[in-house]
Design a protein around this motif. Structure first.
Motif, mmCIF file in Angstrom:
data_model
loop_
_atom_site.group_PDB
_atom_site.id
_atom_site.type_symbol
_atom_site.label_atom_id
_atom_site.label_comp_id
_atom_site.label_asym_id
_atom_site.label_seq_id
_atom_site.Cartn_x
_atom_site.Cartn_y
_atom_site.Cartn_z
ATOM 1 N N MET B 1 29.329 -49.605 -17.022
ATOM 2 C CA MET B 1 29.832 -49.125 -15.735
ATOM 3 C C MET B 1 30.739 -50.164 -15.101
ATOM 4 O O MET B 1 30.450 -51.361 -15.105
ATOM 5 N N GLN B 2 31.853 -49.684 -14.534
ATOM 6 C CA GLN B 2 32.782 -50.610 -13.865
ATOM 7 C C GLN B 2 32.129 -51.140 -12.592
ATOM 8 O O GLN B 2 31.624 -50.371 -11.775
ATOM 9 N N SER B 3 32.156 -52.441 -12.425
ATOM 10 C CA SER B 3 31.563 -52.965 -11.201
ATOM 11 C C SER B 3 32.587 -52.883 -10.079
ATOM 12 O O SER B 3 33.796 -53.018 -10.304
ATOM 13 N N ARG B 7 32.647 -58.933 -9.109
ATOM 14 C CA ARG B 7 31.978 -60.217 -8.997
ATOM 15 C C ARG B 7 30.623 -60.229 -9.703
ATOM 16 O O ARG B 7 29.934 -61.222 -9.689
ATOM 17 N N ALA B 8 30.249 -59.068 -10.249
ATOM 18 C CA ALA B 8 28.945 -59.002 -10.910
ATOM 19 C C ALA B 8 28.927 -59.959 -12.097
ATOM 20 O O ALA B 8 29.881 -60.051 -12.863
ATOM 21 N N LYS B 9 27.830 -60.702 -12.208
ATOM 22 C CA LYS B 9 27.741 -61.717 -13.256
ATOM 23 C C LYS B 9 27.242 -61.061 -14.533
ATOM 24 O O LYS B 9 26.280 -60.289 -14.508
ATOM 25 N N LYS B 10 27.911 -61.326 -15.630
ATOM 26 C CA LYS B 10 27.447 -60.797 -16.913
ATOM 27 C C LYS B 10 26.300 -61.666 -17.414
ATOM 28 O O LYS B 10 26.429 -62.878 -17.533
ATOM 29 N N LEU B 11 25.172 -61.034 -17.665
ATOM 30 C CA LEU B 11 24.018 -61.791 -18.146
ATOM 31 C C LEU B 11 23.721 -61.382 -19.570
ATOM 32 O O LEU B 11 23.715 -60.201 -19.897
#
Lengths: 351, 168
Positions: B1-3, B7-11
């Protein structure tokens, strides 16, 4: 002569029984105090100085509550459950040597209630019997949550007894005896020229680790207190119990903790032996009494450790518990037995 | 899903290292934390023996003051009862008799003066309303917990300041 021996034995048995119950009583107080201190509180301090009369107040409260038996419960088994739990908990402290020998009038008196040459086996048998108290109580309650708790207790104890037995086998390879008295006496020998420091923990560190984890599971303490998991099972096996039935279950848990601590101190931490015990030049009886005090110091440390862990760690999930027992502890303990056996053979070949 | 914020951190879910899988280092860390708390100063104030220090402007239990000659200052004007937003104050006024001049300062006085401590919100408006400086909220006393409701209705016996000793 026979009569005096009988009298002395009776006195020692009575003393051991009394001390067991006293320590279990004050463990409830200590538990609440330790919990409070770890959580930056002060704990019970209203009943008596520092709240020391709190266990008495709790007991009085429990005695005056209604002893309730559910309508569809099996009445005999419902009462037998907590009684059995308490009985088995109190029986196992009989074989633990609480000190060396006192020499009174040329007669050596062992500070141990009963000497059996299969002491560890006796403890194991009684501890294994202890789960019946929980199982019968939970089953007789005729309540599905109690039953689930009882089943959990049974399967947990079976799983962890295996690893515990294996860790003990490795210890027996080192000591060569099953008698608690002999194991305690062996640890009084010299190590690096220091008398009373030949503790088994230096030979069996991994075995001790496995043993202490299993001891937590056997006494149903956090992080292995799945049988009384409040979030899932209300109260677990003692959901339907009130008054002294409940009290006996809770009390039996503390007696079990005391016994487990005493067994750990005796098997791995030198029992009543302390460093430099024979180099101080003290009279024999003084050394014995000091040794008994040291043993109780070790026991109190382990009881404290049980509580310390309880207020630190969260509960395991049930599948994690089973994974830990069957997939980690049992292979580890078998490896421990093999390594110990190999080391003993190597020692015989080389030295 | 497009954030939405970019700024969402990829974990990435990494497999646990050996020391993490052994649990023991983490357990010892936890044990050391709880041990530190064991010796910390406790937050508890043991209430009946110790009390929390109160502010100088704390509004606690009411007191009906006497003047310098030990006479009650209250004249039962009723301004405090009017000012009270919780309607906690009731009083009955009476006329001072001859020979009672040493007890009451003015010709009119409160025969009964009651404050319901369950209604009172300790706002201090009675203190502000009083023209005779008779009622005050003390900064060192509380209305303590009680077992019965009627024990919370404080009459003159519990509100009026005790007589100074030299005047008795």
């Amino acid at each position: 002569m026979e009569l005096s021996l009988l009298l002395i034995k009776a006195l020692i048995i009575l003393a051991v029984f009394g001390v067991t119950l006293l320590i279990a009583t004050y463990s409830t107080y200590a538990e609440r105090k330790v919990a409070a201190f770890i959580q930056d509180r002060v704990g019970p301090n209203r009943a008596g100085p520092f709240g020391l009369a709190q266990p008495l107040a709790d007991a009085v409260k429990l005695f005056f509550k209604e002893e309730f038996v559910p309508a569809n419960a099996n009445k005999f088994l419902f009462i037998a459950g907590p009684s059995l739990a308490m009985l088995t908990a109190c029986m196992s402290s009989a074989v633990i040597p609480f000190g060396g020998t006192l020499i009174i009038g040329g007669e050596a008196i062992h500070l141990q209630a009963i000497e059996v040459n299969i002491g560890i086996l006796y403890v194991f048998g009684i501890v294994a019997l202890g789960v019946y108290g929980i199982m019968i109580g939970g089953w007789a309650s005729n309540n599905k949550f109690s039953l689930l708790g009882a089943i959990r207790a049974a399967s947990q104890n079976i799983s962890y007894e295996l690893a515990m037995g294996m860790s003990i086998i490795a210890l027996l390879l080192v000591t060569g005896t099953l008698s608690m008295r002999d194991i305690a006496a062996q640890q009084g020998q010299e190590l690096f020229g220091i008398s009373g420091l030949n503790w088994n923990i230096f030979y069996q560190p991994l075995g001790f680790l496995i043993f202490i984890v299993c001891a937590f599971a056997e006494t149903n303490r956090v992080p292995f207190d799945l049988p009384e998991c409040e979030t899932e099972l209300i109260g677990g096996y003692h959901t339907e119990y009130s008054s002294m039935g409940m009290g006996l279950y809770l009390f039996a848990e503390y007696v079990n903790i005391f016994v487990a601590s005493a067994v750990m101190a005796t098997l791995y931490f030198g029992g009543y032996n302390f460093p430099f015990m024979n180099q101080l030049g003290l009279p024999h009886n003084v050394v014995t009494i000091l040794g008994t005090l040291v043993l109780f110091g070790k026991i109190f440390f382990f009881i404290f450790f049980f509580m310390w862990v309880r207020w630190t760690l969260p509960r395991f999930r049930y599948d994690q518990l089973m994974n830990l027992g069957w997939k980690i502890l049992i292979p580890l303990s078998i490896a421990n037995v093999i390594i110990t056996g190999g080391a003993i053979l190597l020692k015989q070949e080389l030295f | 899903m497009q954030s939405l914020s970019n700024r969402a951190k990829k974990l990435e879910k990494k497999p646990m290292t050996m020391s993490e899988r052994m649990y023991l280092p983490a357990i010892f860390q936890g044990l050391s934390i709880t041990m530190r708390h064991f010796f910390k100063k406790k937050a508890t104030i043991k209430y009946p023996e110790e009390t929390r220090p109160m502010s100088a402007v704390w509004r606690g239990l009411h007191v009906l003051k006497r003047d310098e000659k030990g006479r009650e200052r209250c004249t039962a004007c009723g301004l405090c009862a009017v000012a009270c937003p919780a309607e906690a104050i009731t009083m009955v006024a009476g006329e001072r008799k001859r020979g009672e001049e040493h007890l009451y300062r003015e010709e009119k006085y409160a025969v009964s003066y009651e404050i319901n401590m369950l209604r009172c919100i300790f706002c201090g408006l009675c203190e502000e309303a009083c023209p005779k400086a008779a009622i005050f909220l003390q900064n060192d006393k509380l209305a303590p917990a009680r077992y019965e409701r009627d024990e919370f209705i404080y009459g003159k016996d519990r509100l009026v300041e005790p007589m100074p000793i030299q005047n008795q």
